[in-house]
Design a protein around this motif. Structure first.
Motif, PDB file in Angstrom:
ATOM      1  N   HIS A  31      41.349  57.992  40.705  1.00  0.00           N
ATOM      2  CA  HIS A  31      42.031  56.703  39.954  1.00  0.00           C
ATOM      3  C   HIS A  31      41.623  55.530  41.284  1.00  0.00           C
ATOM      4  O   HIS A  31      41.627  55.944  42.419  1.00  0.00           O
ATOM      5  N   SER A  32      41.170  54.573  40.602  1.00  0.00           N
ATOM      6  CA  SER A  32      40.528  53.341  41.640  1.00  0.00           C
ATOM      7  C   SER A  32      41.281  52.233  41.142  1.00  0.00           C
ATOM      8  O   SER A  32      41.875  51.950  40.042  1.00  0.00           O
ATOM      9  N   ALA A  33      41.548  51.525  42.296  1.00  0.00           N
ATOM     10  CA  ALA A  33      42.695  50.207  42.201  1.00  0.00           C
ATOM     11  C   ALA A  33      41.842  49.125  41.757  1.00  0.00           C
ATOM     12  O   ALA A  33      40.719  48.974  41.899  1.00  0.00           O
ATOM     13  N   ASP A  34      42.388  48.494  41.034  1.00  0.00           N
ATOM     14  CA  ASP A  34      41.861  47.196  40.395  1.00  0.00           C
ATOM     15  C   ASP A  34      42.741  45.840  40.889  1.00  0.00           C
ATOM     16  O   ASP A  34      43.899  45.799  40.150  1.00  0.00           O
ATOM     17  N   VAL A  35      42.266  45.027  41.307  1.00  0.00           N
ATOM     18  CA  VAL A  35      42.698  44.066  42.124  1.00  0.00           C
ATOM     19  C   VAL A  35      42.991  43.123  41.028  1.00  0.00           C
ATOM     20  O   VAL A  35      42.152  42.689  40.124  1.00  0.00           O
ATOM     21  N   TYR A  36      44.074  42.172  40.998  1.00  0.00           N
ATOM     22  CA  TYR A  36      44.380  41.175  39.935  1.00  0.00           C
ATOM     23  C   TYR A  36      43.677  39.897  40.357  1.00  0.00           C
ATOM     24  O   TYR A  36      43.668  39.702  41.392  1.00  0.00           O
ATOM     25  N   GLU A  37      43.312  39.464  39.343  1.00  0.00           N
ATOM     26  CA  GLU A  37      42.264  37.947  39.845  1.00  0.00           C
ATOM     27  C   GLU A  37      41.183  38.214  40.701  1.00  0.00           C
ATOM     28  O   GLU A  37      40.946  37.563  41.450  1.00  0.00           O
ATOM     29  N   ILE A  38      40.603  39.389  40.169  1.00  0.00           N
ATOM     30  CA  ILE A  38      39.341  39.716  41.117  1.00  0.00           C
ATOM     31  C   ILE A  38      38.389  38.555  40.572  1.00  0.00           C
ATOM     32  O   ILE A  38      37.362  38.347  41.734  1.00  0.00           O
ATOM     33  N   GLY A  39      38.153  38.175  39.818  1.00  0.00           N
ATOM     34  CA  GLY A  39      37.078  36.959  39.282  1.00  0.00           C
ATOM     35  C   GLY A  39      37.281  35.951  40.236  1.00  0.00           C
ATOM     36  O   GLY A  39      36.374  35.036  40.780  1.00  0.00           O
ATOM     37  N   ARG A  40      38.507  35.234  40.305  1.00  0.00           N
ATOM     38  CA  ARG A  40      38.972  34.130  41.212  1.00  0.00           C
ATOM     39  C   ARG A  40      38.491  34.203  42.690  1.00  0.00           C
ATOM     40  O   ARG A  40      38.178  33.409  43.176  1.00  0.00           O
TER      41      ARG A  40
ATOM     42  N   ASN B 263      36.305  36.201  43.962  1.00  0.00           N
ATOM     43  CA  ASN B 263      34.786  36.179  44.158  1.00  0.00           C
ATOM     44  C   ASN B 263      34.297  34.994  44.203  1.00  0.00           C
ATOM     45  O   ASN B 263      33.352  34.832  44.762  1.00  0.00           O
ATOM     46  N   ALA B 264      34.741  34.316  43.154  1.00  0.00           N
ATOM     47  CA  ALA B 264      34.099  32.846  43.083  1.00  0.00           C
ATOM     48  C   ALA B 264      34.743  32.120  44.283  1.00  0.00           C
ATOM     49  O   ALA B 264      33.891  31.258  44.731  1.00  0.00           O
ATOM     50  N   LYS B 265      35.624  32.194  44.997  1.00  0.00           N
ATOM     51  CA  LYS B 265      36.104  31.320  46.114  1.00  0.00           C
ATOM     52  C   LYS B 265      35.398  32.048  47.221  1.00  0.00           C
ATOM     53  O   LYS B 265      34.850  31.225  48.366  1.00  0.00           O
ATOM     54  N   LYS B 266      35.070  33.134  47.403  1.00  0.00           N
ATOM     55  CA  LYS B 266      34.116  33.650  48.514  1.00  0.00           C
ATOM     56  C   LYS B 266      32.771  33.115  48.479  1.00  0.00           C
ATOM     57  O   LYS B 266      32.177  33.011  49.360  1.00  0.00           O
ATOM     58  N   ALA B 267      32.272  32.925  47.143  1.00  0.00           N
ATOM     59  CA  ALA B 267      30.855  32.483  46.969  1.00  0.00           C
ATOM     60  C   ALA B 267      30.951  31.258  47.509  1.00  0.00           C
ATOM     61  O   ALA B 267      29.946  30.618  47.840  1.00  0.00           O
ATOM     62  N   HIS B 268      31.922  30.341  47.229  1.00  0.00           N
ATOM     63  CA  HIS B 268      31.954  28.822  47.306  1.00  0.00           C
ATOM     64  C   HIS B 268      32.035  28.716  48.844  1.00  0.00           C
ATOM     65  O   HIS B 268      31.273  27.952  49.478  1.00  0.00           O
TER      66      HIS B 268
END
Length: 308
Positions: free
Chosen positions: A164-173, A175-180
């Motif tokens: 089982h691997s954990a899936d963080v909620y709102e991972i897309g947002r 990652n976009a914040k880190k790229a900015h």
């Protein structure tokens, strides 16, 4: 007929003039004419009443008994067949073929007596050697099926259970914040701004130039146009002579008139003009289609024939 050349009979290609076979014949009109005139004249088929079949000659159509082979010579078919066999036997070169022995009959079931090849080894009743029986290997052993429906029960598949691997909620947002943030760290200074006076669009005239214009170039002097060529006099029309040509009329050389001598006409001893013998003559020939139409459609069947 002309005095010279071929005759009219030679031109048409016939050896002799055709005969006239209808001179003086009376004309018979075919309008409203019956197809068979004989069928409408005199008496027609008149039966003489019904006849009863009996042993007498009155029971037949013929007045007397008519033989099929009347007057034919008597022939014996048996004698004719014998004569034919004798004539055919004389053609043989030797004696008739006779086998050395008669046919042999088998003495019972399963016996090969009387056959040509003898017994066959494939149908022999002798027992064959049987090989030792070797049982096949054992089948694949597996564990019995595990109990459970599969939903909420682990370790029910053939392989291992998936981790089982954990899936963080709102991972897309995230990652976009880190790229900015990474992009902001790479930017040096503030945004680029022009120091000019802000205008609505471009200049009023984009083709406007503050530089002075060059001096006006002088056009080259125009060359005078020469006057067109005009002949000294108008063109002359030839009126049956050399008046309209460049050169004068050439001198005419004297050409004395001489009468040409005609060739002598070849004649025979009697003084007549010689005509060579004519070649192969031809005559009008009826076409094959017209012949077939005449044969298939004539005076006897022109009412009953069907056009195709």
């Amino acid at each position: 007929m002309s005095t010279e050349g071929k005759t009219d009979m030679e031109r048409i290609g016939l050896f002799s003039e055709m005969e006239y076979v209808t001179i003086g014949d009376k004309y018979a009109s075919h309008y409203m004419r019956p197809f068979n005139e004989a069928a409408s004249k005199n008496k027609q088929i008149l039966p003489g009443g019904s006849k009863m079949l009996s042993a007498l000659q009155a029971g037949y159509f013929e007045p007397q008994f008519v033989r099929v082979f009347e007057g034919e010579a008597y022939s014996n078919p048996v004698q004719l067949r014998r004569r034919y066999r004798l004539a055919e036997s004389k053609k043989n070169l030797g004696k008739a073929f006779l086998p050395n022995n008669g046919d042999k009959l088998p003495c019972g079931l399963g016996s090969y007596f009387g056959t040509i090849g003898g017994p066959f080894p494939y149908f022999s009743a002798q027992l064959k050697a049987i090989e030792r029986y070797v049982p096949p290997g054992k089948n694949l052993y597996t564990n019995p099926g595990k109990k459970g429906t599969g939903f909420g029960y682990p370790n029910l598949t053939i392989g291992k259970q998936y981790p089982h691997s954990a899936d963080v909620y709102e991972i897309g947002r995230i990652n976009a914040k880190k790229a900015h943030e990474v992009h902001q760290n790479l930017v040096k200074g503030g945004p680029f701004k022009l120091s000019l006076y802000p205008r609505e669009y471009f200049d009023v005239n984009p083709y406007h130039d503050d530089k002075p214009l060059p001096p006006v170039k002088k056009s080259p002097p125009e060359k005078p146009i020469a006057s067109p060529f005009k002949p000294s006099s108008p063109s002359k029309k030839p009126g049956g002579m050399k008046a309209g040509t460049f050169d004068p009329y050439p001198s005419h050389s004297a050409d004395p008139y001489v009468i040409k001598r005609s060739k002598a006409i070849t004649t025979n001893k009697e003084g007549r003009i010689f005509h060579p013998s004519p070649g192969a003559k031809s005559r009008p020939v009826t076409s094959i289609m017209a012949l077939n139409i005449t044969r298939s459609l004539n005076i006897m069947n022109y009412k009953t024939a069907h056009l195709t």
